[in-house]
Design an enzyme around this catalytic site. Structure first.
Site, mmCIF file in Angstrom:
data_model
loop_
_atom_site.group_PDB
_atom_site.id
_atom_site.type_symbol
_atom_site.label_atom_id
_atom_site.label_comp_id
_atom_site.label_asym_id
_atom_site.label_seq_id
_atom_site.Cartn_x
_atom_site.Cartn_y
_atom_site.Cartn_z
ATOM 1 N N HIS A 17 0.816 -1.209 0.000
ATOM 2 C CA HIS A 17 0.000 0.000 0.000
ATOM 3 C C HIS A 17 0.857 1.271 0.000
ATOM 4 O O HIS A 17 1.730 1.420 0.860
ATOM 5 C CB HIS A 17 -0.875 -0.033 1.261
ATOM 6 C CG HIS A 17 -1.918 1.025 1.320
ATOM 7 N ND1 HIS A 17 -2.227 1.685 2.489
ATOM 8 C CD2 HIS A 17 -2.755 1.532 0.380
ATOM 9 C CE1 HIS A 17 -3.200 2.541 2.272
ATOM 10 N NE2 HIS A 17 -3.546 2.480 0.992
ATOM 11 N N HIS A 59 -1.221 11.244 -1.743
ATOM 12 C CA HIS A 59 -2.507 10.711 -1.289
ATOM 13 C C HIS A 59 -3.523 11.814 -1.021
ATOM 14 O O HIS A 59 -4.624 11.827 -1.575
ATOM 15 C CB HIS A 59 -2.321 9.868 -0.021
ATOM 16 C CG HIS A 59 -3.613 9.339 0.514
ATOM 17 N ND1 HIS A 59 -4.411 10.059 1.375
ATOM 18 C CD2 HIS A 59 -4.265 8.181 0.282
ATOM 19 C CE1 HIS A 59 -5.497 9.357 1.655
ATOM 20 N NE2 HIS A 59 -5.433 8.216 1.004
ATOM 21 N N GLU A 127 -3.987 4.044 -8.240
ATOM 22 C CA GLU A 127 -5.261 4.618 -7.784
ATOM 23 C C GLU A 127 -5.338 6.059 -8.279
ATOM 24 O O GLU A 127 -4.493 6.896 -7.937
ATOM 25 C CB GLU A 127 -5.389 4.581 -6.258
ATOM 26 C CG GLU A 127 -6.764 5.103 -5.859
ATOM 27 C CD GLU A 127 -6.993 5.304 -4.378
ATOM 28 O OE1 GLU A 127 -6.267 4.727 -3.550
ATOM 29 O OE2 GLU A 127 -7.928 6.062 -4.069
HETATM 30 O O1 G3P Z 1 -6.357 1.599 -3.230
HETATM 31 C C1 G3P Z 1 -6.651 1.138 -1.971
HETATM 32 C C2 G3P Z 1 -6.470 2.198 -0.915
HETATM 33 O O2 G3P Z 1 -5.295 2.897 -1.163
HETATM 34 C C3 G3P Z 1 -7.622 3.141 -0.883
HETATM 35 O O3 G3P Z 1 -7.602 4.018 0.173
HETATM 36 O O4 G3P Z 1 -7.222 6.215 1.142
HETATM 37 O O5 G3P Z 1 -5.424 4.532 1.240
HETATM 38 O O6 G3P Z 1 -5.996 5.627 -0.903
HETATM 39 P P1 G3P Z 1 -6.517 5.150 0.416
HETATM 40 MG MG MG Z 2 -4.736 4.575 -2.326
#
Ligand code: G3P
Ligand code: MG
Length: 259
Positions: A17, A59, A127
Site C-alpha cells: 500500500h 494521497h 489509484e
Molecule cells: O487503493 C486502496 C487504498 O489505497 C484506498 O484508500 O485512502 O489509502 O488511498 P486510500
Molecule cells: Mg490509495
C-alpha cells in the site's frame, strides 16, 4: 464483452500500500524500494495532477501532512497539491515528515515510478486520486500516460478509483487498460456500475466482504480485492471466502513468498 480479459489473473496476491508507506514515506520511490526489499512485486499508489498537468504521487488533496510545504511555500500559499506546477512540487521534501532517515526524499512523478516498476518487472495498481473537481480530466490523463508507458508490455497496470467519473474517463481514453472499482461502502448500484465500467475487479474496504457481496462479485466474473488489510486473521478468513488479493501496509507481516 470486456475489452480486458486475462487468461489468468496476472497480479500477485499481495500488494504493498502506497509503496510500503508505513516503513518509508508513503508514495515515494523510497517506499517502493522498501516494499521491494520485503519481496513485494506489486504496489499501490495514489496519483493526481499538478497544475500544469504532470501526474505525480500524493494521497491527500493537500500537501501539509506528507511534505514540508507549509515551511517551503509559506503559510499564505495554497496547500492544495494540484494547484502548484510540477516545478514547485518537485522541490518539496516528502520524506522528513516520516523520519530523518528519509529527509530530502522527493515527491515522485508517476513516470518515474512507472519506469522503476517496468525496469524491475514489478506490477502496479494506480489509484486515480484526483484533486476534487478534477476527477474526469485526471482519469483521462493518467490513463493516457499509463498506456504510453506500458505500451508493448505483457501485463498492464491496474487502474482503480473510488471516483466513477475518473474511471469513466479512463475507460473512454484507454478502454484496454484494466480497471477496478474501489468501494468504501456498498452503495446502491455498485455491481451494475462496476460492470458498466467494464471493471475486472472490485476492491473493497475489508469490512464490506461477506458471503453475499463475494458471491455477487464472483458471479459477475469480477476479481475481489481488499484494502487495507493489516491483520493475518482477517486476511486468512477472506482468502478462505475466495478473495483474490490484499493491499497491505504490513509488508513485514504478509510474505509474498507465501503466494
Ligand atoms: O487503493 C486502496 C487504498 O489505497 C484506498 O484508500 O485512502 O489509502 O488511498 P486510500
Ligand atoms: Mg490509495
Amino acid at each position: 464483452m470486456k475489452p480486458v480479459t486475462f487468461d489468468h489473473w496476472p497480479y500477485p496476491r499481495f500488494i504493498a500500500h502506497r509503496g510500503a508507506g508505513k516503513f518509508a514515506p508513503e508514495n515515494t520511490l523510497a517506499a517502493f524500494r522498501t516494499g521491494a526489499g520485503y519481496g513485494y512485486r506489486m504496489f499501490e499508489c495514489d496519483v493526481k495532477l499538478s497544475a500544469d498537468g504532470i501526474p505525480f504521487l500524493l494521497h491527500d488533496a493537500t500537501l501539509e501532512r506528507t511534505t514540508n510545504a507549509l515551511d517551503a511555500l509559506g503559510h499564505g500559499l495554497s496547500q492544495v497539491g494540484g494547484e502548484h506546477p510540477w516545478g514547485t512540487l518537485s522541490l518539496l521534501d516528502a520524506g522528513s515528515w516520516h523520519s530523518r532517515r528519509f529527509a530530502g526524499e522527493s515527491l515522485p512523478t508517476f513516470e518515474a515510478i512507472a519506469r522503476f516498476c517496468l525496469k524491475n518487472h514489478y506490477f502496479l495498481n494506480i489509484e486515480i486520486k484526483a484533486t476534487p473537481g478534477d476527477e474526469h480530466h485526471t482519469g483521462e490523463v493518467v490513463a493516457r500516460h499509463a498506456a504510453r508507458l506500458w505500451h508493448g508490455t505483457l501485463v498492464p497496470p491496474l487502474l482503480s478509483s473510488f471516483d466513477v467519473a475518473s474511471l469513466e474517463a479512463a475507460q473512454q481514453a484507454q478502454p484496454e487498460l484494466p480497471r477496478g472499482l474501489l468501494l468504501d461502502d456498498l452503495w446502491t448500484g455498485w455491481l451494475e456500475t462496476a460492470l458498466r465500467l467494464e471493471c475486472v475487479a472490485v476492491i473493497c474496504n475489508q469490512n464490506l466482504w461477506n458471503d453475499s457481496s463475494m458471491r455477487q462479485a464472483k458471479s459477475a466474473d469480477l476479481r475481489t480485492l481488499s484494502y487495507t488489510m493489516n491483520e493475518t486473521a482477517s486476511a486468512h478468513k477472506l482468502f478462505g471466502m475466495g478473495l483474490d488479493g490484499i493491499i497491505t501496509d504490513r509488508v513485514d507481516l504478509f510474505s509474498p513468498a507465501s503466494l
